[in-house]
Design an enzyme around this catalytic site. Sequence first.
Site, PDB file in Angstrom:
ATOM      1  CG  ASP A 131      16.505   9.830  51.853  1.00 23.12           C
ATOM      2  OD1 ASP A 131      16.096   8.602  51.407  1.00 23.12           O
ATOM      3  OD2 ASP A 131      17.061  10.107  52.742  1.00 23.12           O
ATOM      4  CG  ASP A 133      17.079  15.624  50.730  1.00 21.45           C
ATOM      5  OD1 ASP A 133      17.007  14.993  51.818  1.00 21.45           O
ATOM      6  OD2 ASP A 133      18.092  15.393  49.990  1.00 21.45           O
TER       7      ASP A 133
END
Length: 205
Positions: A131, A133
Amino acid sequence: MNHPLQAHDLLWGMRPHMLADNVPDWVIQVLSEHKPVVVRRAVTKMHIVAVGIRGEQRNLRFATEMPVEAIVKKVSPENLIDKDLALFPHLQHKLQAIHQTMQSFSLPWGYTGSVGYELATGLKTVTENSDVDVLIRTVQMLSKADAHSMLIALEHLGIQIDVQLQTPLGGVALREWARSTGSVLLKSSDSAALVKNPWSAEECI
């Protein structure tokens, strides 16, 4: 060194001799290579900062403490948004899209996690499944409506993004604050608690 230190700041200067006995070999190796540690949320004694050490694999994480006087360099998440993305071609398209979207919101923000670590060090830590972040500093309360607009704008990019709002009391997920009609989980230095308003100590449940 500018204080205060905050969760997700990357710090350089910790060395193997500062560790307790019987730590994993990979932890010693990381510090021997002069890699940074990341500030984590925890209560510590004065002049000590709680940090985490990253290994090469996602499951390799080690929590420890570092003397503040040992810090020789600090990089905060918001220091990373101006990096030359041409040096990170595998991230360039995603991060340019995020940067363009975030510019429409007047809040300090930056990258954390594997993306932040790679931008700060140049070490390849981001995988296809990682991901992105993002940390957003919100000193003042962010309304549900504004949080929802921000979430929709970021989700529209079609990128796996995990966004955390940093309030004066701790961290809360943007997605949770934007979409919850009840309490949300606030992570602070000494606990994780359900609260109605992550900007108000009086509204803890």
